[in-house]
Enzyme design. Structure first.
Site, short mmCIF file in Angstrom:
data_model
loop_
_atom_site.label_atom_id
_atom_site.label_comp_id
_atom_site.label_asym_id
_atom_site.label_seq_id
_atom_site.Cartn_x
_atom_site.Cartn_y
_atom_site.Cartn_z
N LYS A 17 -4.79 -9.72 2.95
CA LYS A 17 -4.00 -10.29 1.86
C LYS A 17 -4.14 -11.82 1.79
O LYS A 17 -4.62 -12.45 2.74
CB LYS A 17 -2.53 -9.87 2.02
CG LYS A 17 -2.34 -8.33 1.94
CD LYS A 17 -0.87 -7.93 2.01
CE LYS A 17 -0.70 -6.43 1.91
NZ LYS A 17 0.73 -6.02 1.93
N TYR A 26 -0.33 -1.47 -7.19
CA TYR A 26 0.99 -1.22 -6.59
C TYR A 26 1.95 -0.53 -7.56
O TYR A 26 3.17 -0.66 -7.42
CB TYR A 26 1.59 -2.54 -6.09
CG TYR A 26 0.99 -3.04 -4.79
CD1 TYR A 26 1.22 -2.36 -3.58
CD2 TYR A 26 0.20 -4.18 -4.74
CE1 TYR A 26 0.68 -2.80 -2.38
CE2 TYR A 26 -0.36 -4.64 -3.54
CZ TYR A 26 -0.11 -3.94 -2.37
OH TYR A 26 -0.63 -4.39 -1.17
N ASN A 34 2.57 -9.90 4.74
CA ASN A 34 2.30 -9.18 5.98
C ASN A 34 0.83 -8.92 6.26
O ASN A 34 0.46 -7.97 6.93
CB ASN A 34 3.13 -7.89 6.03
CG ASN A 34 2.81 -6.96 4.88
OD1 ASN A 34 1.95 -7.26 4.06
ND2 ASN A 34 3.49 -5.83 4.82
N HIS A 73 -3.19 -4.66 4.15
CA HIS A 73 -2.82 -3.36 3.55
C HIS A 73 -3.60 -2.25 4.22
O HIS A 73 -4.75 -2.43 4.61
CB HIS A 73 -3.18 -3.37 2.05
CG HIS A 73 -3.09 -2.02 1.40
ND1 HIS A 73 -1.89 -1.50 0.96
CD2 HIS A 73 -4.04 -1.07 1.17
CE1 HIS A 73 -2.11 -0.29 0.46
NE2 HIS A 73 -3.40 0.00 0.57
N GLU A 90 -7.57 4.23 -4.02
CA GLU A 90 -7.66 2.79 -3.79
C GLU A 90 -9.10 2.33 -3.56
O GLU A 90 -9.48 1.23 -3.98
CB GLU A 90 -6.77 2.42 -2.59
CG GLU A 90 -5.28 2.62 -2.89
CD GLU A 90 -4.39 2.48 -1.67
OE1 GLU A 90 -3.17 2.66 -1.82
OE2 GLU A 90 -4.91 2.19 -0.56
N1 UDP Z 1 6.98 -5.32 0.45
C1 UDP Z 1 7.90 -6.34 0.25
N2 UDP Z 1 9.22 -6.10 0.55
C2 UDP Z 1 9.67 -4.91 1.01
C3 UDP Z 1 8.73 -3.86 1.20
C4 UDP Z 1 7.40 -4.11 0.90
O1 UDP Z 1 7.54 -7.43 -0.18
O2 UDP Z 1 10.86 -4.74 1.26
C5 UDP Z 1 5.55 -5.57 0.14
C6 UDP Z 1 4.70 -5.75 1.40
O3 UDP Z 1 3.66 -6.69 1.12
C7 UDP Z 1 4.15 -4.35 1.60
C8 UDP Z 1 3.91 -3.93 0.15
O4 UDP Z 1 5.02 -4.45 -0.57
O5 UDP Z 1 3.00 -4.33 2.40
C9 UDP Z 1 3.84 -2.43 -0.07
O6 UDP Z 1 5.00 -1.82 0.47
P1 UDP Z 1 4.92 -0.48 1.30
O7 UDP Z 1 6.31 0.02 1.49
O8 UDP Z 1 3.93 0.44 0.67
O9 UDP Z 1 4.40 -0.98 2.73
P2 UDP Z 1 2.97 -0.80 3.46
O10 UDP Z 1 2.45 0.55 3.05
O11 UDP Z 1 2.10 -1.94 3.00
O12 UDP Z 1 3.29 -0.88 4.94
MG MG Z 2 2.20 1.42 1.24
#
Ligand code: UDP
Ligand code: MG
Length: 142
Positions: free
Chosen positions: A11, A51, A114, A117, A128
């Site tokens: 990212k 997303y 974070n 992905h 994806e």
């Molecule tokens: N995210 C965020 N706040 C939250 C949860 C998710 O900003 O409370 C962002 C974060 O960058 C995350 C992405 O949205 O990686 C997608 O969320 P997901 O729950 O799918 O998490 P991931 O699969 O990436 O662990």
């Molecule tokens: Mg996810």
């Protein structure tokens, strides 16, 4: 066990801090084969589409802004049990919950920024991967 794929994105925060080399090294050292890779920058429409499952979440607009603010590295990775093993390698969404030594534990700063992905299912990995790459760009899948 079957050889399958997952889709990753390093990212914008990871690239801003020059962590891409270390992260790609950890990925390949962990047994993942890079079968497609590019440096690219998502448009707002791209990020909203990628997303779209999160479009009703309170963090959606911030997520789109974050994911479009600079270049990312997108890659397709191949390994036995790629989706599950890669989720283990990257760690929990919130770096405070991410296990020791995981990519997010080492490089993420917050639950939103974070670093990386990873697809959450084989079905989403295929969607994806096709989002970022043509068939000709995915070497294992020709
Ligand atoms: N995210 C965020 N706040 C939250 C949860 C998710 O900003 O409370 C962002 C974060 O960058 C995350 C992405 O949205 O990686 C997608 O969320 P997901 O729950 O799918 O998490 P991931 O699969 O990436 O662990
Ligand atoms: Mg996810």
């Amino acid at each position: 066990m079957s050889k399958n794929i997952t889709l990753t994105m390093l990212k914008p925060d990871a690239l801003e801090k020059n962590h891409e080399g270390a992260i790609l090294h950890q990925i390949t050292e962990s047994g993942f084969k890079i079968v497609a890779m590019k440096l690219t920058q998502l448009t707002k429409a791209d990020a909203e589409d990628f997303y779209s499952v999160h479009k009703d979440k309170p963090f959606f607009n911030d997520l789109v802004e974050f994911m479009t603010r600079g270049p990312i590295i997108a890659a397709v990775l191949q390994k036995d049990d790629a989706v599950e093993d890669f989720r283990t390698l990257i760690g929990a969404t919130n770096p405070e919950d991410a296990a020791e030594g995981t990519i997010r534990e080492k490089y993420a700063v917050s639950i939103s920024e974070n670093a990386i992905h990873g697809s959450d299912s084989d079905e989403n990995a295929a969607r994806e991967a096709a989002f970022h790459f043509s068939k000709r760009e995915m070497f294992s899948l020709q």
